[in-house]
Write a protein that holds these residues in place. Structure first.
Motif, mmCIF file in Angstrom:
data_model
loop_
_atom_site.group_PDB
_atom_site.id
_atom_site.type_symbol
_atom_site.label_atom_id
_atom_site.label_comp_id
_atom_site.label_asym_id
_atom_site.label_seq_id
_atom_site.Cartn_x
_atom_site.Cartn_y
_atom_site.Cartn_z
ATOM 1 N N ALA A 494 17.633 135.272 -43.501
ATOM 2 C CA ALA A 494 17.272 133.707 -43.746
ATOM 3 C C ALA A 494 19.206 132.749 -43.176
ATOM 4 C CB ALA A 494 16.986 133.897 -45.922
ATOM 5 N N ASN A 495 20.017 133.858 -44.340
ATOM 6 C CA ASN A 495 21.227 132.359 -43.888
ATOM 7 C C ASN A 495 22.431 133.121 -44.138
ATOM 8 O OD1 ASN A 495 22.411 129.236 -44.073
ATOM 9 N ND2 ASN A 495 22.926 129.741 -46.154
ATOM 10 N N VAL A 496 23.773 132.302 -43.535
ATOM 11 C CA VAL A 496 25.370 133.523 -43.269
ATOM 12 C C VAL A 496 25.763 131.738 -43.629
ATOM 13 C CG1 VAL A 496 27.006 134.355 -42.476
ATOM 14 C CG2 VAL A 496 24.179 135.318 -42.291
ATOM 15 N N GLU A 497 26.357 131.916 -44.887
ATOM 16 C CA GLU A 497 27.754 130.899 -44.996
ATOM 17 C C GLU A 497 28.905 131.164 -45.666
ATOM 18 O OE1 GLU A 497 25.543 128.037 -47.149
ATOM 19 O OE2 GLU A 497 24.903 129.449 -49.303
ATOM 20 N N PRO A 498 29.797 131.023 -45.378
ATOM 21 C CA PRO A 498 31.596 130.909 -46.343
ATOM 22 C C PRO A 498 30.943 130.501 -48.305
ATOM 23 C CG PRO A 498 31.007 128.878 -45.163
ATOM 24 C CD PRO A 498 30.001 129.198 -45.094
ATOM 25 N N LYS A 499 31.514 131.819 -48.313
ATOM 26 C CA LYS A 499 31.226 131.656 -50.325
ATOM 27 C C LYS A 499 32.284 130.750 -50.441
ATOM 28 C CE LYS A 499 29.894 132.064 -54.252
ATOM 29 N NZ LYS A 499 29.312 131.936 -54.681
ATOM 30 N N ASN A 500 33.565 131.100 -50.225
ATOM 31 C CA ASN A 500 34.698 130.504 -49.862
ATOM 32 C C ASN A 500 35.865 131.657 -48.572
ATOM 33 O OD1 ASN A 500 35.784 132.997 -51.040
ATOM 34 N ND2 ASN A 500 35.578 133.426 -53.109
ATOM 35 N N LYS A 501 36.789 130.761 -48.616
ATOM 36 C CA LYS A 501 37.909 131.161 -47.922
ATOM 37 C C LYS A 501 37.673 132.291 -47.736
ATOM 38 C CE LYS A 501 42.648 130.620 -46.429
ATOM 39 N NZ LYS A 501 43.888 130.446 -47.294
ATOM 40 N N ASN A 502 37.888 133.608 -48.175
ATOM 41 C CA ASN A 502 38.359 134.802 -47.964
ATOM 42 C C ASN A 502 36.270 135.502 -47.804
ATOM 43 O OD1 ASN A 502 40.916 134.633 -47.216
ATOM 44 N ND2 ASN A 502 40.919 134.954 -49.260
ATOM 45 N N THR A 503 35.247 135.229 -48.160
ATOM 46 C CA THR A 503 34.362 135.177 -48.952
ATOM 47 C C THR A 503 33.111 134.461 -47.728
ATOM 48 O OG1 THR A 503 34.722 136.215 -51.061
ATOM 49 C CG2 THR A 503 32.645 136.796 -50.781
ATOM 50 N N THR A 504 32.128 136.025 -47.375
ATOM 51 C CA THR A 504 30.298 135.415 -46.874
ATOM 52 C C THR A 504 29.908 135.734 -47.769
ATOM 53 O OG1 THR A 504 31.899 134.993 -44.829
ATOM 54 C CG2 THR A 504 29.384 135.562 -44.668
ATOM 55 N N LYS A 561 11.673 138.408 -53.006
ATOM 56 C CA LYS A 561 11.589 138.071 -51.667
ATOM 57 C C LYS A 561 12.887 137.629 -51.182
ATOM 58 C CE LYS A 561 6.708 138.703 -50.832
ATOM 59 N NZ LYS A 561 6.410 139.214 -49.473
ATOM 60 N N ASN A 562 13.202 137.323 -51.226
ATOM 61 C CA ASN A 562 14.945 137.049 -51.480
ATOM 62 C C ASN A 562 15.581 138.097 -51.920
ATOM 63 O OD1 ASN A 562 14.246 134.668 -49.955
ATOM 64 N ND2 ASN A 562 14.251 133.905 -52.209
ATOM 65 N N TYR A 563 16.971 138.231 -50.982
ATOM 66 C CA TYR A 563 18.490 139.378 -51.835
ATOM 67 C C TYR A 563 19.235 138.936 -51.398
ATOM 68 C CZ TYR A 563 21.274 143.220 -52.150
ATOM 69 O OH TYR A 563 21.809 144.262 -52.465
ATOM 70 N N GLU A 564 20.137 138.539 -52.264
ATOM 71 C CA GLU A 564 22.180 137.526 -51.694
ATOM 72 C C GLU A 564 22.796 138.350 -52.034
ATOM 73 O OE1 GLU A 564 21.912 134.036 -53.928
ATOM 74 O OE2 GLU A 564 21.134 133.098 -53.192
ATOM 75 N N PHE A 565 23.773 138.371 -51.247
ATOM 76 C CA PHE A 565 25.046 139.433 -51.009
ATOM 77 C C PHE A 565 25.790 139.104 -50.386
ATOM 78 C CE2 PHE A 565 23.234 141.000 -47.395
ATOM 79 C CZ PHE A 565 24.432 141.437 -46.243
ATOM 80 N N GLU A 566 27.261 139.343 -51.233
ATOM 81 C CA GLU A 566 28.907 138.385 -50.740
ATOM 82 C C GLU A 566 30.045 139.479 -49.966
ATOM 83 O OE1 GLU A 566 30.513 136.370 -53.777
ATOM 84 O OE2 GLU A 566 28.246 135.467 -53.956
ATOM 85 N N LEU A 567 30.137 139.656 -49.187
ATOM 86 C CA LEU A 567 31.248 140.462 -48.340
ATOM 87 C C LEU A 567 32.687 139.812 -47.808
ATOM 88 C CD1 LEU A 567 29.427 141.053 -45.415
ATOM 89 C CD2 LEU A 567 29.254 142.777 -47.157
ATOM 90 N N GLU A 568 33.156 140.565 -48.733
ATOM 91 C CA GLU A 568 34.616 140.219 -48.375
ATOM 92 C C GLU A 568 35.342 140.357 -46.910
ATOM 93 O OE1 GLU A 568 36.698 139.394 -51.444
ATOM 94 O OE2 GLU A 568 34.756 139.316 -52.263
ATOM 95 N N ILE A 569 34.726 139.767 -46.351
ATOM 96 C CA ILE A 569 35.284 139.093 -44.958
ATOM 97 C C ILE A 569 34.703 137.434 -44.762
ATOM 98 C CG2 ILE A 569 34.066 139.711 -42.336
ATOM 99 C CD1 ILE A 569 32.913 141.564 -43.316
ATOM 100 N N LYS A 570 35.968 137.344 -44.362
ATOM 101 C CA LYS A 570 35.873 135.521 -43.586
ATOM 102 C C LYS A 570 34.995 135.181 -42.765
ATOM 103 C CE LYS A 570 40.968 134.535 -43.838
ATOM 104 N NZ LYS A 570 42.634 134.500 -43.166
ATOM 105 N N TYR A 571 34.168 134.333 -43.263
ATOM 106 C CA TYR A 571 32.471 133.511 -42.240
ATOM 107 C C TYR A 571 33.928 133.696 -40.776
ATOM 108 C CZ TYR A 571 29.587 130.995 -40.875
ATOM 109 O OH TYR A 571 27.946 129.786 -40.013
ATOM 110 N N SER A 572 35.040 133.041 -40.763
ATOM 111 C CA SER A 572 34.997 133.010 -39.278
ATOM 112 C C SER A 572 35.485 133.777 -38.658
ATOM 113 C CB SER A 572 36.429 131.717 -38.974
ATOM 114 O OG SER A 572 37.373 132.702 -39.878
ATOM 115 N N TRP A 595 22.053 137.156 -36.510
ATOM 116 C CA TRP A 595 22.174 136.061 -36.313
ATOM 117 C C TRP A 595 24.083 136.190 -36.005
ATOM 118 C CZ3 TRP A 595 27.044 135.135 -39.306
ATOM 119 C CH2 TRP A 595 27.355 133.987 -38.618
ATOM 120 N N ILE A 596 24.192 134.693 -34.636
ATOM 121 C CA ILE A 596 25.227 134.891 -34.255
ATOM 122 C C ILE A 596 25.789 134.055 -34.657
ATOM 123 C CG2 ILE A 596 26.148 134.588 -31.677
ATOM 124 C CD1 ILE A 596 23.570 136.301 -30.805
#
Length: 599
Positions: A494-504, A561-572, A595-596
């Protein structure tokens, strides 16, 4: 309303899918002697029937399959009213003449030398026992029968399209199976068979010009004048099949130290090239089958040119013979693999056809891949070898002819729905289960299932319990969603966005009504690949291993219906994300699985 239906059918399935822990099964020994004259059979049966059930039996049923091949039979009516009749059966029945019809007449039936009253209702004979049969006791039935062999309309009969004279499947009065659900006197409409384990001693007297091929452990023959007596024996099987033709040639090979293969075919045309090659290919395939699915338990197997396509029986298959080596190998592999999922495991196919046809289709692709990789078969599969079956099944799920896989084989509204559920659906069920529990536990479970349940008529519950024990996961939810209802899988990114500088932060959405665990593949711009697994909370655990290493994330509740998780990976740093990287998830909408990163 759909939720209420699901609760009801789930409770119902747990009842009908489960066997008592004190397992038992009936046993029957047949001694059959018959005379074959043109399109007539006159025979006698002496049957020893062992009641291993906890119930006292007061009646007995027999199948009289050839009564189905009549102009006004239920099989005929079904063929002429269903919207998609198979193999032109509607036209064949419409043109059927009396002299080419099938008929089984019973001139006498005795129990322990006492005559029994009986009635025949088309393909079922029903008789009240003279003496009730108590648990642990046995009784002897003596039966005399006369059969008119029909022209070959479906699977069995006279004069196949390829010129095989006798195609004799389901040809004798056969005792109906009695199990934990009671008797199964299914009228023969054209689908599947369910039988009692036992031993067969069969003598066939027939014109000496014919060579007889049969599914048997052992045979001998003796000729007197213009008649040959063929004597066959088979142990621990649930049916006996034979064919006969003037032009059969026969060869055999030692498949391994325990099993011999026999081949019967007409040595003309393309057969001269393909059939002699088949033996060594099947011998090589046999090694893989035994190691992958369990050790074949019988001393013989026969590949017989007969019938109207391909049909499996104990110790033998009927297959049409005018085929290239690729086609002949493909059908031989499929029909022989039924020896695992129907002849040795022997699920009730009327109730659970997907447990045989689907599991066999799954194994067929694996074996053919094995032969392709060895250069013995000239065929190509997609990178995901089950892709075509998945696509066909998912299109079917999204169609207006979709029906639950719990539908009785004879009750489907269309033949197409039956085929897509039984063959494609059963295959997807199995391959997707590998996705859920991981390849290592799945592979071990497949072998354990065979070794635990061979010769025991397993149910869906019996299978899923083996897989639960191997994976240490709860899996009944999967059985119920897949088999009982019309549920579909559709997950999306549904969505991919930067959480902060080092997290997606990644948000997934469940757009369907069939909950599943989710694999996530994250590919970074430097080529690094990271796998993650989101278990389903209902599993009460997660798969331990698979074909790749993965990191386990918190589980997903099926009510969310929705599930959110964060990865310690830069969005960029992310190149793309895929939530169905192995293609084993039967997600009906693949366009929203990836998602690309456009940045």
């Amino acid at each position: 309303m759909k939720f209420i239906y699901f609760i009801f059918i789930s409770i119902y399935s747990n009842i009908i899918f489960s066997q008592n822990c004190d397992y038992w099964q009936q046993k029957v020994d047949y001694k059959i002697t018959c005379e074959v004259d043109k399109n007539k059979i006159e025979g006698q049966e002496k049957i020893v029937y062992y009641n291993n059930s906890p119930d006292t039996l007061h009646k007995i049923y027999f199948h009289l399959y050839y009564n189905a091949f009549q102009k006004e039979s239920m099989m005929s009516k079904r063929a002429q009213t269903i919207v998609d009749p198979e193999r032109n059966m509607d036209k064949k029945f419409e043109a059927l003449k009396e002299k080419d019809s099938g008929k089984v007449e019973i001139s006498s039936l005795k129990q322990d030398n006492n005559n029994l009253d009986f009635e025949i209702i088309e393909t079922i004979l029903k008789a009240k026992l003279d003496s009730p049969l108590a648990p642990g006791d046995s009784t002897v039935f003596d039966l005399s029968f006369k059969t008119q062999i029909p022209e070959l309309i479906r699977r069995a009969g006279m004069d196949s399209n390829e010129g095989i004279k006798y195609n004799m499947a389901q040809w004798y009065p056969k005792i109906v199976e009695y199990d934990y659900q009671g008797y199964h006197p299914d009228f023969y409409i054209g689908r599947e068979f369910y039988g009692v384990w036992g031993n067969y001693d069969v003598t066939i007297n027939i014109d000496s010009k014919y060579t007889v091929a049969a599914g048997c452990d052992y045979f001998e023959k003796s000729t007197i004048g213009d008649k040959t007596k063929w004597h066959f024996t088979s142990k621990n099987v649930h049916d006996f099949v034979w064919a006969a033709d003037e032009d059969y040639v026969h060869y055999s090979i030692q498949a391994d130290s325990l099993t011999t293969f026999h081949f019967y075919y007409q040595n003309e045309g393309i057969r001269k090239e393909s059939w002699p090659k088949l033996g060594n290919i099947m011998k090589d395939a046999f090694k893989f089958m035994n190691s992958r699915y369990g050790r074949y338990q019988y001393p013989t197997y026969s590949f017989i040119e007969a019938g109207d396509g391909g049909m499996e029986y104990p110790l033998a298959t009927f297959i049409t013979g005018k085929r290239s080596i690729n086609s002949l190998t493909g059908i031989s592999i499929h029909e022989f693999l039924h020896s695992w999922y129907q002849m040795q495991l022997a699920t009730n196919e009327s109730l659970y056809p997907w447990m045989d046809e689907g599991f066999t289709s799954f194994a067929t692709i694996e074996v053919m891949e094995y032969l392709i990789n060895r250069g013995e078969l000239d065929r190509e599969f997609p990178d995901f070898p089950f892709e075509n079956d998945y696509n066909n099944f998912m299109k079917f799920q999204d169609s207006n002819i979709s029906e639950p896989m719990s539908t009785h084989s004879d009750r489907y509204d269309t033949n197409l729905a039956y085929s897509l559920n039984a063959y494609n659906g059963g295959l997807v069920f199995l391959e997707q289960l590998e996705y859920i529990i991981g390849k290592q536990d799945f592979d071990k479970g497949l072998l354990d299932y065979f070794n635990k349940w061979k010769f025991k008529h397993p149910t869906p519950n019996d299978f899923i319990r083996v897989m639960e024990k191997n994976s240490d996961l709860e899996l009944h939810w999967y059985l119920q969603y897949f088999i009982d209802g019309l549920y579909f899988i559709d997950y999306s990114i549904a969505n991919v966005e930067p959480k902060n500088k080092n997290t997606t932060k990644i948000t997934l959405e469940n757009n369907g009504d069939f909950p599943m665990p989710i694999d996530v593949l994250v590919t970074l711009k430097d080529g690094t690949i990271k796998y993650f697994n989101i278990p389903l909370t209902m599993m009460l655990g997660h798969k331990k291993q698979d074909a790749y290493n993965f990191t386990v994330l918190p589980s997903w509740d099926w009510v969310d219906k929705n599930y959110e998780f964060e990865l310690e990976i830069k969005y960029s740093d992310i190149q793309n994300i895929d939530i169905n990287p192995s293609h084993r998830l039967a997600d009906i909408e693949s366009n929203n699985n990836k998602w690309i990163n456009q940045n």
